[in-house]
Design an enzyme around this catalytic site. Structure first.
Site, PDB file in Angstrom:
ATOM      1  N   GLY A 204       0.876  -1.055   0.040  1.00  0.00           N
ATOM      2  CA  GLY A 204       0.254   0.313  -0.215  1.00  0.00           C
ATOM      3  C   GLY A 204       1.130   1.220   0.210  1.00  0.00           C
ATOM      4  CG  ASN A 205      -0.051   4.416  -1.309  1.00  0.00           C
ATOM      5  OD1 ASN A 205      -0.945   5.593  -0.960  1.00  0.00           O
ATOM      6  ND2 ASN A 205      -0.677   4.014  -2.884  1.00  0.00           N
TER       7      ASN A 205
END
Ligand code: CTP
Length: 404
Positions: A204-205
């Site tokens: 993810g980020n």
């Protein structure tokens, strides 16, 4: 436009006379409100002759006109130049001891401060805190220019050039103008995509989705019908949008390309993963003490922004497309030159560039962005909350769409 030019008590007060000329030559009606200290540098006669209005520093003149209420209320814009350390402190703490501070408290429209003081004063924690407080309330405080100061010293603290203050005032009022997107359908993407590795893990980020949500809200406020293609977000979607929830970059791609087919504009604010695990494990990857460390091979995700531009061009749609970019400068180029390159490569109409690094960018509620346009206008600098940045982007997009 009705402009109040507040003048603080610093030697740079004489430069405010040049700024006043720029405003009046552009057809604006300017009333000058100096502080008592400012009148010791440049007298009332100069301001009255140049502005065509009477000038006072106190609330006790012309009491019948109730100037301390009227001026701030009626102003479309208040510009304070030079803004001294004292004036910034008084404005930050909401004091009302003279006509200018009363006017600032009554302001309804945008307010712009152009500071000028000695470097030590500008860098003092007290001034820094006052500036941060004013900015957090939506006031624009320009960075002072660097160079020779009044004494033998030099450094940041010079009043920005009158032309630069004028340009900042223009950008600020353009951003504050109510945008017109009535009858338009706008697709906004927001949040960060999540690329599954196995049933429990993902890549993810750190995108919170706040900027995308602010953009969706600004587009709604401007009268648009809004579709929000939302990847993972830390904040709720605003009421009134058509919400399309997605997980991965490929899902976001499919939903966005479909929504774009009948949208007047697409704003790509989502943080799309550039890579995904090439293979998705159907079962949870177990740690086994005897096994080698697992290796995740990545595959490149398609660039959705480029695909949107290609589809629009192929189908000859009249559509505005806005991209986002996070840039840092390095020894080979500055933020602006990298951003221009990206705008060219991506082919979108507007590129909103976030300068990351230092204390800027991720996780903060204040943003410093540049809005670059392919139509070749000057880059527009916007400093403010995510809501203010969103309003400026939407206003700019509305103008681009009107020109299509
Ligand atoms: N974007 C996209 N599809 C991707 C990656 C990004 O549509 N697979 C969009 C983003 O939503 C954003 C813009 O492209 O509008 C960002 O471009 P990107 O090339 O990712 O730039 P940066 O994030 O700035 O990174 P880099 O400089 O590494 O290219």
């Amino acid at each position: 436009m009705r402009i109040i030019l507040g003048v603080g008590g610093g030697i740079a007060a004489y430069k405010a006379a040049l700024l006043l000329r720029l405003f009046t030559e552009a057809g604006h009606d300017v009333t000058v409100v100096p502080t008592e200290a400012a009148l010791r540098f440049v007298g009332a006669a100069t301001w009255e002759a140049l502005s065509g209005h009477s000038v006072s520093a106190t609330v006790f003149d012309d009491l019948d006109k109730v100037n301390h209420v009227r001026l701030g209320h009626e102003a479309d814009l208040i510009v304070v130049a030079p803004a001294t350390a004292d004036l910034l402190a008084r404005a930050a703490t909401g004091q009302a001891g003279d006509l200018l501070t009363n006017t600032l408290l009554m302001a309804r429209g945008p307010v712009l401060f152009a500071p000028a003081m000695h470097t030590e004063m500008w860098q003092h924690p007290a001034t820094a805190a006052n500036v941060a407080l004013l900015r957090s309330r939506g006031v624009t405080v320009l960075e002072p220019a660097s160079g020779r100061l009044t004494g033998p010293d030099s450094g940041p603290g010079r009043l920005p050039e009158p032309e630069d203050i004028f340009a900042a005032a223009q950008a600020l009022t353009a951003a504050a103008e109510p945008a017109k997107l009535a009858w338009r359908t706008v697709t906004v993407t927001a949040g960060g995509t999540r690329e599954p590795i196995d049933p429990v893990r993902f890549l993810g980020n750190r995108s919170s989705g706040k900027q995308g949500v602010a953009l969706a809200r600004a587009a709604l406020d401007a009268g648009a019908r809004v579709r929000l293609v939302a990847a993972h977000m830390d904040v709720p979607a605003p009421a009134g949008v058509e919400l399309i929830s997605v997980g991965t970059a490929l899902e976001l791609r499919e939903a966005t390309l479909a929504a774009a087919r009948d949208s007047d504009a697409v704003i790509m604010a989502a943080a799309v993963a550039d890579f995904r695990p090439a293979e998705l494990s159907a079962t949870k990857i177990k740690k086994r003490d005897d096994a080698a460390d697992p290796v995740i091979t990545l595959a490149r995700n398609p660039d959705i922004l480029q695909e949107l531009v290609a589809a629009r061009n192929a189908e000859g749609r009249r559509q505005g497309i806005v991209g986002f970019a996070a840039e840092t400068g390095d020894e080979r180029g500055d933020v602006l030159s990298y951003a221009r390159g990206k705008l060219e490569r991506k082919g979108c109409d507007l590129l909103v560039v976030n300068e990351v690094g230092h204390d800027k960018g991720f996780g903060t509620d204040l943003n410093d962005v540049l809005i670059l346009s392919r139509s070749g206008d000057e880059p527009q600098a916007v400093h403010g909350s995510k809501a203010e940045v969103a309003a400026a982007v939407v206003a700019r997009l509305a103008r681009e769409l009107d020109a299509l």
